[in-house]
Design a protein around this motif. Structure first.
Motif, PDB file in Angstrom:
ATOM      1  N   THR A 121     121.868  57.056  22.171  1.00  9.02           N
ATOM      2  CA  THR A 121     121.407  55.777  21.885  1.00  9.02           C
ATOM      3  C   THR A 121     120.715  55.078  23.026  1.00  9.02           C
ATOM      4  O   THR A 121     121.369  54.857  24.256  1.00  9.02           O
ATOM      5  CB  THR A 121     121.797  54.564  20.777  1.00  9.02           C
ATOM      6  OG1 THR A 121     122.598  55.566  20.020  1.00  9.02           O
ATOM      7  CG2 THR A 121     120.930  53.710  20.910  1.00  9.02           C
ATOM      8  N   PHE A 122     119.457  54.804  22.770  1.00  8.78           N
ATOM      9  CA  PHE A 122     118.496  54.366  24.274  1.00  8.78           C
ATOM     10  C   PHE A 122     117.754  53.330  23.198  1.00  8.78           C
ATOM     11  O   PHE A 122     117.131  53.196  22.504  1.00  8.78           O
ATOM     12  CB  PHE A 122     117.963  54.861  24.605  1.00  8.78           C
ATOM     13  CG  PHE A 122     117.591  54.153  26.141  1.00  8.78           C
ATOM     14  CD1 PHE A 122     117.857  53.727  27.287  1.00  8.78           C
ATOM     15  CD2 PHE A 122     116.303  53.748  25.630  1.00  8.78           C
ATOM     16  CE1 PHE A 122     117.408  52.874  28.351  1.00  8.78           C
ATOM     17  CE2 PHE A 122     115.155  52.449  26.745  1.00  8.78           C
ATOM     18  CZ  PHE A 122     115.952  52.788  27.992  1.00  8.78           C
ATOM     19  N   ASP A 123     117.876  51.744  23.583  1.00  3.65           N
ATOM     20  CA  ASP A 123     117.848  50.671  23.316  1.00  3.65           C
ATOM     21  C   ASP A 123     117.051  50.155  24.355  1.00  3.65           C
ATOM     22  O   ASP A 123     117.559  48.880  25.143  1.00  3.65           O
ATOM     23  CB  ASP A 123     118.595  49.880  22.397  1.00  3.65           C
ATOM     24  CG  ASP A 123     117.945  48.245  21.585  1.00  3.65           C
ATOM     25  OD1 ASP A 123     117.106  48.378  22.196  1.00  3.65           O
ATOM     26  OD2 ASP A 123     118.048  48.327  20.502  1.00  3.65           O
ATOM     27  N   ILE A 124     116.289  49.654  24.745  1.00  3.69           N
ATOM     28  CA  ILE A 124     115.528  49.169  25.987  1.00  3.69           C
ATOM     29  C   ILE A 124     116.301  47.397  26.305  1.00  3.69           C
ATOM     30  O   ILE A 124     116.601  46.442  27.043  1.00  3.69           O
ATOM     31  CB  ILE A 124     114.160  48.645  26.118  1.00  3.69           C
ATOM     32  CG1 ILE A 124     113.849  48.993  27.507  1.00  3.69           C
ATOM     33  CG2 ILE A 124     113.526  48.599  25.268  1.00  3.69           C
ATOM     34  CD1 ILE A 124     112.752  49.251  28.591  1.00  3.69           C
ATOM     35  N   SER A 125     115.812  46.999  24.470  1.00  2.00           N
ATOM     36  CA  SER A 125     116.319  45.323  24.919  1.00  2.00           C
ATOM     37  C   SER A 125     118.048  45.300  24.791  1.00  2.00           C
ATOM     38  O   SER A 125     118.514  43.895  25.760  1.00  2.00           O
ATOM     39  CB  SER A 125     115.832  44.871  23.422  1.00  2.00           C
ATOM     40  OG  SER A 125     116.725  45.823  22.340  1.00  2.00           O
ATOM     41  N   LYS A 126     118.703  45.810  25.224  1.00  2.00           N
ATOM     42  CA  LYS A 126     120.261  46.252  25.597  1.00  2.00           C
ATOM     43  C   LYS A 126     120.105  47.188  26.341  1.00  2.00           C
ATOM     44  O   LYS A 126     121.859  47.229  27.323  1.00  2.00           O
ATOM     45  CB  LYS A 126     121.243  47.014  23.990  1.00  2.00           C
ATOM     46  CG  LYS A 126     120.411  45.976  23.051  1.00  2.00           C
ATOM     47  CD  LYS A 126     121.670  46.989  21.978  1.00  2.00           C
ATOM     48  CE  LYS A 126     121.427  46.305  20.476  1.00  2.00           C
ATOM     49  NZ  LYS A 126     122.022  46.607  19.706  1.00  2.00           N
ATOM     50  N   TYR A 127     119.206  47.018  27.644  1.00  2.00           N
ATOM     51  CA  TYR A 127     119.565  47.698  28.603  1.00  2.00           C
ATOM     52  C   TYR A 127     119.042  46.596  29.837  1.00  2.00           C
ATOM     53  O   TYR A 127     118.242  45.791  30.327  1.00  2.00           O
ATOM     54  CB  TYR A 127     118.048  49.129  29.037  1.00  2.00           C
ATOM     55  CG  TYR A 127     118.526  49.833  29.855  1.00  2.00           C
ATOM     56  CD1 TYR A 127     118.960  50.824  30.089  1.00  2.00           C
ATOM     57  CD2 TYR A 127     117.160  50.193  31.100  1.00  2.00           C
ATOM     58  CE1 TYR A 127     119.460  51.251  31.539  1.00  2.00           C
ATOM     59  CE2 TYR A 127     117.175  50.251  31.961  1.00  2.00           C
ATOM     60  CZ  TYR A 127     118.150  51.320  32.566  1.00  2.00           C
ATOM     61  OH  TYR A 127     117.957  51.850  33.196  1.00  2.00           O
TER      62      TYR A 127
END
Length: 328
Positions: A127-133
């Motif tokens: 998964t990739f979620d930029i808000s959690k990156y």
């Protein structure tokens, strides 16, 4: 019944699996007869040994992956020129061994993900979620503009593609994963995704400069992959710049996605296969980034890709190829 299309020669394939007895039996058991193999070395003798091992099991070893030294992607001179000589030597070795081509990544910043998420049946999705990156901390590459990235790519392609042409070796670049405007200080060369891939293929306009085209990564760079992906496949497929296909699906799109089972994502994989058929794509369709499960436990010394999700995707790909080759 007579049809008005050309039946595609595309076929199921695999990457990242070796030529041990266990691995080759896993492939043959699931109908896979073409591969991009993990190898013990890239000298001609070793490559030919791998080819012979695969051939004895009824599998055609077409390509291998090569890693690009960081001196090349980070433009670290004078080591960069020495390592480019090494890449050119590998191209020559691949030709001696009778391979079709080499897969590689030109990554200034490597593959990026956030925490995995839960999927169906207890599986786990990359998964990739930029808000959690963490996009504030610079990588070891520092700040790199898109223009600088393409300067480095041009330096690479202008030296290796002529050698690939001389040796009839396809050089298949995998897009950076995921595409994004900027990650940890690095402007991704393949964002916007369509423009980036076009620019990459045009720096050295050669039939030996193309892509290990990942349906998942390209989808990750789109706002609406369920409608936008097929045009991109058609564009590069008609120009014969697709040398392999990573046949995987996602939910979501730019900045927020999960890598899911092929039948549950936002992309119509039947339409992907049909598009490939229509452009007469003749090479491998390979699983990639398959969901994982705690039950997956490969024997020691055997690739972790010998597991449930890869077997599932082999069958899925074979069925879709049969389906699109049987109808208009």
């Amino acid at each position: 019944m007579k049809t008005n299309y050309t039946k595609a020669d595309m076929h199921v394939g695999v990457q990242g699996i070796g030529t041990s007895k266990e691995e080759l039996e896993f492939l043959v058991r699931h109908g896979v007869t073409h591969m991009d193999a993990s190898v013990r070395g890239t000298d001609p003798e070793t490559l030919m040994e791998h080819k012979a091992e695969a051939e004895a099991a009824g599998v055609s070893l077409e390509m291998i992956h090569i890693g690009l030294p960081r001196s090349i992607t980070l433009a670290q001179d004078p080591q960069r020129d020495k390592d480019l000589d090494g890449v050119c030597k590998t191209i020559e070795n691949a030709a001696i061994a009778g391979l079709r081509g080499l897969n590689y990544n030109f990554c200034i910043l490597n593959h990026q993900r956030t925490e995995s998420t839960k999927g169906r049946g207890g599986s786990s999705y990359s998964t990739f979620d930029i808000s959690k990156y963490d996009n504030d901390t610079l990588s070891d590459a520092g700040e790199v503009s898109r223009e600088e990235a393409f300067d480095r790519i041009g330096y690479f392609l202008e030296r290796v593609i002529p050698v690939a042409e001389e040796n009839n070796i396809q050089m298949a670049c995998h897009p950076n994963d995921p595409p994004a405007p900027v990650l940890r200080g690095v402007e991704r060369w393949n964002y916007p995704i369509f423009d980036g891939l076009k620019q990459y293929s045009e720096i050295v306009d050669s039939p030996y400069n193309g892509f290990n085209f990942c349906c998942g990564v390209v989808s990750e760079g789109l706002e609406d992959p369920g409608t936008e992906l097929y045009e991109i496949i058609d564009y590069f497929g008609r120009r014969k710049r697709i040398f392999n296909i990573h046949f995987r699906n996602i939910k979501g799109g730019l900045h927020n996605f999960q890598e899911v089972w092929p039948d549950e994502g936002d992309v119509d994989m039947y339409k992907v296969a049909k598009t490939l058929r229509d452009v007469e794509y003749p090479y491998m369709l390979m699983p990639d980034h398959a969901p994982s499960h705690p039950d997956d436990k490969a024997p020691e010394g055997v690739s972790g890709r010998v597991r449930q999700a890869w077997a599932y995707q082999f069958g899925y790909i074979i069925a879709l190829i049969q389906a699109v080759n049987s109808v208009n």
